[in-house]
Scaffold this active site. Structure first.
Site, PDB file in Angstrom:
ATOM      1  N   ASP A  59      36.510  23.375  26.551  1.00 35.90           N
ATOM      2  CA  ASP A  59      37.529  24.137  27.267  1.00 35.90           C
ATOM      3  C   ASP A  59      37.420  25.582  26.791  1.00 35.90           C
ATOM      4  OD1 ASP A  59      40.189  25.379  27.851  1.00 35.90           O
ATOM      5  OD2 ASP A  59      40.710  23.349  28.489  1.00 35.90           O
ATOM      6  N   SER A 137      37.412  39.728  40.205  1.00 43.94           N
ATOM      7  CA  SER A 137      37.954  39.558  41.549  1.00 43.94           C
ATOM      8  C   SER A 137      38.348  40.914  42.092  1.00 43.94           C
ATOM      9  CB  SER A 137      39.190  38.647  41.512  1.00 43.94           C
ATOM     10  OG  SER A 137      39.876  38.658  42.751  1.00 43.94           O
ATOM     11  N   TYR A 152      47.534  36.599  37.994  1.00 42.54           N
ATOM     12  CA  TYR A 152      46.095  36.479  38.228  1.00 42.54           C
ATOM     13  C   TYR A 152      45.464  37.855  38.365  1.00 42.54           C
ATOM     14  CZ  TYR A 152      41.698  35.237  40.523  1.00 42.54           C
ATOM     15  OH  TYR A 152      40.369  35.097  40.846  1.00 42.54           O
ATOM     16  N   LYS A 156      42.660  39.525  35.717  1.00 44.57           N
ATOM     17  CA  LYS A 156      41.335  39.996  36.134  1.00 44.57           C
ATOM     18  C   LYS A 156      41.169  41.485  35.840  1.00 44.57           C
ATOM     19  CE  LYS A 156      39.515  36.185  37.709  1.00 44.57           C
ATOM     20  NZ  LYS A 156      38.347  35.563  37.055  1.00 44.57           N
TER      21      LYS A 156
END
Length: 230
Positions: A59, A137, A152, A156
């Site tokens: 992980d 992204s 999110y 990023k």
């Protein structure tokens, strides 16, 4: 000439697309997944390329697990693609934030790639043209307006800053580092209405990384190698 690529999060989506295409063209691929179930599925998917394919289990939150996996790598590593990531909690607006969920998202999307780079860097320094792609992204660009899924976006954007820092610190070692946006892709995360298929994005990413040189280090680019605004 065949190269050795590492792809994190290769059991589905873009990571799976990258790993499959690379193995099919004759590159050596080391891939990571985070469960035994995912490893078994990936092994079945790439059975015909088994001789050129190895799978590690960890992980990206687990620094000790990552470092233990990195010690299994005997061969030099030409390309590291830090692809494993998550979209985060359901509540992640500026006015309604799941704070523990957001912190976990940063752990995965921002610090996870840095853990990978630090662990696998010794193998990369043995390669002739080492390249690192941190999967970012367009939503992490400061030029992209909007506030949906703000945790999110922020994770990023923070990853982009880490890419800049790594590019600065590793330039003396002749390691190329870029932040790379894969485009809006039809995956579980991107949804069925996204612009690109997994294969379209993966083909572009591979071609773009193939062409990278040290002159590109520190750039934020898309899957076709075009600059993305920071």
């Amino acid at each position: 000439m065949a190269e050795h690529w590492f792809i994190s999060g290769a059991n589905k989506g873009i990571g799976h697309g990258l790993a499959s295409l690379l193995a099919a063209r004759g590159d050596d691929v080391t891939a990571s997944v985070r469960s035994e179930e995912a490893r078994a599925r990936l092994q079945d998917d790439v059975a015909r390329h088994r001789a050129r394919f190895s799978i590690l289990l960890f992980d990206t939150r687990d620094e000790a697990g990552i470092r233990a996996a990195a010690r299994e790598l005997a061969a030099p590593l030409d390309v590291l693609v830090c692809n494993a990531g998550a979209y985060g909690p359901q509540s992640q607006s500026t006015l309604d934030m799941d704070f523990p969920g957001a912190l976990d998202l940063f752990d995965v999307n921002t610090l996870g790639p840095l853990r990978l780079v630090q662990a696998f860097l010794p193998a990369m320094l043995r390669a002739d043209n080492p390249r690192i792609a941190l999967m970012s992204s367009g939503l992490g660009s400061m030029a992209t307006e909007g506030s949906t899924n703000i945790a999110y976006r922020a994770a990023k954007a923070a990853l982009n800053k880490i890419a800049q820092g790594l590019a600065h610190d590793l330039k003396r070692e002749k390691v190329t580092v870029v932040a790379l946006s894969p485009g809006w892709v039809r995956t579980d995360m991107g949804g069925k209405n996204a612009d690109l298929s997994v294969e379209e994005s993966a083909v572009g990413i591979i071609e773009t990384i193939d062409a990278l040189t040290l002159a590109d280090t520190g750039r934020f680019i898309d899957y076709r190698g075009r600059d993305v605004p920071w």
